[in-house]
Write a protein that holds these residues in place. Sequence first.
Motif, PDB file in Angstrom:
ATOM      1  N   LYS A  42       0.903  -1.296   0.087  1.00 28.49           N
ATOM      2  CA  LYS A  42      -0.065  -0.048   0.094  1.00 28.49           C
ATOM      3  C   LYS A  42       1.064   1.328  -0.107  1.00 28.49           C
ATOM      4  O   LYS A  42       0.729   2.241  -0.718  1.00 28.49           O
ATOM      5  N   TRP A  43       1.662   1.235   0.680  1.00 32.16           N
ATOM      6  CA  TRP A  43       3.091   2.386   0.781  1.00 32.16           C
ATOM      7  C   TRP A  43       3.476   2.623  -0.511  1.00 32.16           C
ATOM      8  O   TRP A  43       3.484   3.727  -1.032  1.00 32.16           O
ATOM      9  N   LEU A  44       4.166   1.653  -1.089  1.00 28.86           N
ATOM     10  CA  LEU A  44       4.605   1.642  -2.445  1.00 28.86           C
ATOM     11  C   LEU A  44       3.625   2.179  -3.433  1.00 28.86           C
ATOM     12  O   LEU A  44       4.066   3.069  -4.292  1.00 28.86           O
ATOM     13  N   ASP A  45       2.565   1.593  -3.375  1.00 30.08           N
ATOM     14  CA  ASP A  45       1.445   2.205  -4.420  1.00 30.08           C
ATOM     15  C   ASP A  45       1.020   3.754  -4.047  1.00 30.08           C
ATOM     16  O   ASP A  45       0.831   4.276  -5.139  1.00 30.08           O
ATOM     17  N   ALA A  46       0.844   3.988  -2.907  1.00 29.98           N
ATOM     18  CA  ALA A  46       0.352   5.463  -2.432  1.00 29.98           C
ATOM     19  C   ALA A  46       1.497   6.270  -2.937  1.00 29.98           C
ATOM     20  O   ALA A  46       1.338   7.673  -3.193  1.00 29.98           O
ATOM     21  N   HIS A  47       2.847   5.751  -3.001  1.00 30.59           N
ATOM     22  CA  HIS A  47       4.010   6.705  -3.345  1.00 30.59           C
ATOM     23  C   HIS A  47       4.480   6.506  -4.808  1.00 30.59           C
ATOM     24  O   HIS A  47       5.354   7.174  -5.368  1.00 30.59           O
ATOM     25  N   GLY A  48       3.504   5.860  -5.540  1.00 25.68           N
ATOM     26  CA  GLY A  48       3.820   5.914  -7.088  1.00 25.68           C
ATOM     27  C   GLY A  48       5.127   5.018  -7.394  1.00 25.68           C
ATOM     28  O   GLY A  48       5.674   5.416  -8.473  1.00 25.68           O
ATOM     29  N   ILE A  49       5.419   4.155  -6.525  1.00 24.31           N
ATOM     30  CA  ILE A  49       6.736   3.298  -6.779  1.00 24.31           C
ATOM     31  C   ILE A  49       6.262   2.278  -7.751  1.00 24.31           C
ATOM     32  O   ILE A  49       5.612   1.347  -7.168  1.00 24.31           O
ATOM     33  N   SER A  50       7.112   2.147  -8.661  1.00 26.36           N
ATOM     34  CA  SER A  50       7.236   0.741  -9.499  1.00 26.36           C
ATOM     35  C   SER A  50       7.709  -0.242  -9.058  1.00 26.36           C
ATOM     36  O   SER A  50       8.887   0.035  -8.630  1.00 26.36           O
ATOM     37  N   TYR A  51       7.309  -1.646  -9.260  1.00 29.87           N
ATOM     38  CA  TYR A  51       7.923  -2.714  -8.815  1.00 29.87           C
ATOM     39  C   TYR A  51       7.256  -3.886  -9.526  1.00 29.87           C
ATOM     40  O   TYR A  51       6.117  -3.709 -10.093  1.00 29.87           O
ATOM     41  N   GLU A  52       8.022  -4.981  -9.471  1.00 31.15           N
ATOM     42  CA  GLU A  52       7.442  -6.222 -10.063  1.00 31.15           C
ATOM     43  C   GLU A  52       7.275  -6.944  -8.519  1.00 31.15           C
ATOM     44  O   GLU A  52       8.069  -7.349  -7.706  1.00 31.15           O
ATOM     45  N   ALA A  53       6.014  -7.538  -8.397  1.00 30.68           N
ATOM     46  CA  ALA A  53       5.676  -8.174  -7.208  1.00 30.68           C
ATOM     47  C   ALA A  53       5.628  -9.712  -7.699  1.00 30.68           C
ATOM     48  O   ALA A  53       5.359 -10.442  -8.546  1.00 30.68           O
ATOM     49  N   ARG A  54       6.093 -10.454  -6.415  1.00 26.58           N
ATOM     50  CA  ARG A  54       6.300 -11.964  -6.794  1.00 26.58           C
ATOM     51  C   ARG A  54       5.641 -12.372  -5.223  1.00 26.58           C
ATOM     52  O   ARG A  54       6.334 -11.998  -4.227  1.00 26.58           O
ATOM     53  N   ASP A  55       4.898 -13.380  -5.305  1.00 23.72           N
ATOM     54  CA  ASP A  55       4.284 -14.155  -4.102  1.00 23.72           C
ATOM     55  C   ASP A  55       5.532 -14.947  -3.697  1.00 23.72           C
ATOM     56  O   ASP A  55       5.605 -15.979  -4.279  1.00 23.72           O
ATOM     57  N   ILE A  56       5.881 -14.853  -2.381  1.00 20.69           N
ATOM     58  CA  ILE A  56       7.221 -15.710  -1.964  1.00 20.69           C
ATOM     59  C   ILE A  56       6.641 -17.133  -1.615  1.00 20.69           C
ATOM     60  O   ILE A  56       7.528 -17.894  -1.530  1.00 20.69           O
ATOM     61  N   LYS A  57       5.422 -17.432  -1.419  1.00 23.03           N
ATOM     62  CA  LYS A  57       4.863 -18.853  -1.187  1.00 23.03           C
ATOM     63  C   LYS A  57       4.760 -19.403  -2.605  1.00 23.03           C
ATOM     64  O   LYS A  57       5.210 -20.481  -2.473  1.00 23.03           O
ATOM     65  N   GLU A  58       4.134 -18.714  -3.647  1.00 28.27           N
ATOM     66  CA  GLU A  58       4.085 -19.387  -4.872  1.00 28.27           C
ATOM     67  C   GLU A  58       5.328 -19.535  -5.558  1.00 28.27           C
ATOM     68  O   GLU A  58       5.607 -20.442  -6.364  1.00 28.27           O
ATOM     69  N   GLU A  59       6.231 -18.560  -5.455  1.00 29.17           N
ATOM     70  CA  GLU A  59       7.421 -18.686  -6.165  1.00 29.17           C
ATOM     71  C   GLU A  59       8.791 -18.353  -5.154  1.00 29.17           C
ATOM     72  O   GLU A  59       9.091 -17.173  -5.102  1.00 29.17           O
ATOM     73  N   ASN A  60       8.950 -19.334  -4.410  1.00 27.43           N
ATOM     74  CA  ASN A  60      10.098 -19.120  -3.545  1.00 27.43           C
ATOM     75  C   ASN A  60      11.530 -18.751  -4.112  1.00 27.43           C
ATOM     76  O   ASN A  60      11.757 -19.294  -5.124  1.00 27.43           O
ATOM     77  N   PRO A  61      12.174 -17.820  -3.553  1.00 27.33           N
ATOM     78  CA  PRO A  61      13.392 -17.390  -4.023  1.00 27.33           C
ATOM     79  C   PRO A  61      14.372 -18.871  -3.947  1.00 27.33           C
ATOM     80  O   PRO A  61      14.396 -19.550  -3.021  1.00 27.33           O
ATOM     81  N   ASP A  62      15.344 -18.725  -5.152  1.00 28.19           N
ATOM     82  CA  ASP A  62      16.096 -20.001  -4.786  1.00 28.19           C
ATOM     83  C   ASP A  62      17.402 -19.679  -4.153  1.00 28.19           C
ATOM     84  O   ASP A  62      17.592 -18.650  -3.819  1.00 28.19           O
ATOM     85  N   VAL A  63      18.471 -20.602  -3.921  1.00 21.13           N
ATOM     86  CA  VAL A  63      19.601 -20.413  -3.121  1.00 21.13           C
ATOM     87  C   VAL A  63      20.416 -19.319  -3.792  1.00 21.13           C
ATOM     88  O   VAL A  63      21.062 -18.361  -3.121  1.00 21.13           O
ATOM     89  N   LYS A  64      20.664 -19.295  -5.049  1.00 23.50           N
ATOM     90  CA  LYS A  64      21.483 -18.473  -5.805  1.00 23.50           C
ATOM     91  C   LYS A  64      20.815 -16.942  -5.575  1.00 23.50           C
ATOM     92  O   LYS A  64      21.372 -16.076  -5.382  1.00 23.50           O
ATOM     93  N   GLU A  65      19.503 -16.810  -5.685  1.00 25.10           N
ATOM     94  CA  GLU A  65      18.794 -15.419  -5.426  1.00 25.10           C
ATOM     95  C   GLU A  65      19.301 -14.902  -4.073  1.00 25.10           C
ATOM     96  O   GLU A  65      19.547 -13.844  -3.473  1.00 25.10           O
ATOM     97  N   LEU A  66      18.899 -15.887  -3.170  1.00 28.04           N
ATOM     98  CA  LEU A  66      18.854 -15.428  -1.823  1.00 28.04           C
ATOM     99  C   LEU A  66      20.498 -15.182  -1.492  1.00 28.04           C
ATOM    100  O   LEU A  66      20.468 -14.161  -0.625  1.00 28.04           O
ATOM    101  N   GLU A  67      21.463 -15.804  -1.890  1.00 32.44           N
ATOM    102  CA  GLU A  67      22.718 -15.635  -1.510  1.00 32.44           C
ATOM    103  C   GLU A  67      22.964 -14.290  -2.180  1.00 32.44           C
ATOM    104  O   GLU A  67      23.729 -13.413  -1.472  1.00 32.44           O
ATOM    105  N   ALA A  68      22.827 -13.757  -3.352  1.00 29.95           N
ATOM    106  CA  ALA A  68      23.242 -12.634  -3.863  1.00 29.95           C
ATOM    107  C   ALA A  68      22.382 -11.301  -3.196  1.00 29.95           C
ATOM    108  O   ALA A  68      23.117 -10.586  -2.681  1.00 29.95           O
ATOM    109  N   TRP A  69      21.106 -11.536  -2.710  1.00 26.56           N
ATOM    110  CA  TRP A  69      20.224 -10.628  -1.790  1.00 26.56           C
ATOM    111  C   TRP A  69      21.149 -10.389  -0.523  1.00 26.56           C
ATOM    112  O   TRP A  69      21.245  -9.326   0.150  1.00 26.56           O
ATOM    113  N   TYR A  70      21.367 -11.709   0.325  1.00 24.78           N
ATOM    114  CA  TYR A  70      21.975 -11.655   1.420  1.00 24.78           C
ATOM    115  C   TYR A  70      23.372 -10.931   1.456  1.00 24.78           C
ATOM    116  O   TYR A  70      23.550  -9.918   2.155  1.00 24.78           O
ATOM    117  N   ARG A  71      24.166 -11.178   0.393  1.00 28.92           N
ATOM    118  CA  ARG A  71      25.350 -10.457   0.103  1.00 28.92           C
ATOM    119  C   ARG A  71      25.374  -9.048   0.122  1.00 28.92           C
ATOM    120  O   ARG A  71      26.093  -8.003   0.548  1.00 28.92           O
TER     121      ARG A  71
END
Length: 122
Positions: free
Chosen positions: A19-48
């Motif tokens: 709601k905050w992102l939408d109210a501020h006009g911030i564009s993003y790609e939404a991804r349901d974390i339960k339906e499309e869980n991040p893989d190890v490679k993504e998680l490691e990159a984000w963690y680093r």
Amino acid sequence: MSRLFLWYPKCSTCQKAKKWLDAHGISYEARDIKEENPDVKELEAWYRQSGLDIKRFFNTSGLLYRSMNLKEKLTEMSEQEKLELLATDGMLVKRPLLITETAVLAGFREAEYEKLTGTCAE
């Protein structure tokens, strides 16, 4: 700027962040974390990229985290084992996650979102 927003639609904190992102006009790609869980490679990159402790990526208040007794088990696990565990189920991952080319935010704190997106409180 490309932004990825990982969320669980039934999560009230995720709903607030969206709601905050939408109210501020911030564009993003939404991804349901339960339906499309991040893989190890993504998680490691984000963690680093985040500079955060790996524990910040765990949904420590979640039912799955508690039922698996991870509070005790995580201390015995290697970083790689923790990343692999996170990749097994989106419900283990702290949410929402907002990922940009320059930063990764775990959870929703309005001040952090404002700083990252360059918006000001009204």
